[in-house]
Scaffold this active site. Sequence first.
Site, mmCIF file in Angstrom:
data_model
loop_
_atom_site.group_PDB
_atom_site.id
_atom_site.type_symbol
_atom_site.label_atom_id
_atom_site.label_comp_id
_atom_site.label_asym_id
_atom_site.label_seq_id
_atom_site.Cartn_x
_atom_site.Cartn_y
_atom_site.Cartn_z
ATOM 1 N N THR A 57 0.816 -1.214 0.000
ATOM 2 C CA THR A 57 0.000 0.000 0.000
ATOM 3 C C THR A 57 0.847 1.261 0.000
ATOM 4 O O THR A 57 0.347 2.332 -0.341
ATOM 5 C CB THR A 57 -0.937 0.034 1.225
ATOM 6 O OG1 THR A 57 -0.155 -0.036 2.421
ATOM 7 C CG2 THR A 57 -1.926 -1.123 1.196
ATOM 8 N N HIS B 228 9.896 -1.351 2.048
ATOM 9 C CA HIS B 228 9.873 -1.488 3.505
ATOM 10 C C HIS B 228 9.772 -2.950 3.875
ATOM 11 O O HIS B 228 9.186 -3.761 3.148
ATOM 12 C CB HIS B 228 8.720 -0.696 4.127
ATOM 13 C CG HIS B 228 7.375 -0.985 3.542
ATOM 14 N ND1 HIS B 228 6.965 -0.477 2.342
ATOM 15 C CD2 HIS B 228 6.346 -1.747 4.005
ATOM 16 C CE1 HIS B 228 5.738 -0.895 2.081
ATOM 17 N NE2 HIS B 228 5.344 -1.675 3.070
#
Length: 111
Positions: free
Chosen positions: A93, A98
Amino acid sequence: MSDCVFCKILAGEIPSKKAYEDDQVLAFYDIEPKAPVHILVIPKQHLSGAAAVTAENSAVVAHIFEVIARLTKELGLADYRVVTNNGPDAGQTVPHLHFHILAGGKLGGMA
Ligand code: AMP
């Protein structure tokens, strides 16, 4: 990138609860934790996701895994899961590379 949430966190424009920081990476607590401990580790350089990792920039990924090993030890987390989602169908999203650290209890099974 100006419209990237994680770049805004890096710039101090959005607050975060920091777990670790050095010249290459930032680790901070996820705002919507999916486990008792849920930390995100991101490179300071904007990379859109795992698919943007190349021979030229991959050193930061190795560094992130060193940070994950050290940080989890410091936090007393012996068992943990590291996840990265690449692309919307995989659940990404935020288009800034990450790594989720999920820990703090018995985690459910996963493929
Ligand atoms: P992903 O769905 O793999 O792209 O993961 C993005 C993660 O970022 C989600 O777990 C979100 O809860 C988390 N997140 C989004 N905005 C923030 C924020 N401002 N601070 C901390 N975590 C965030």
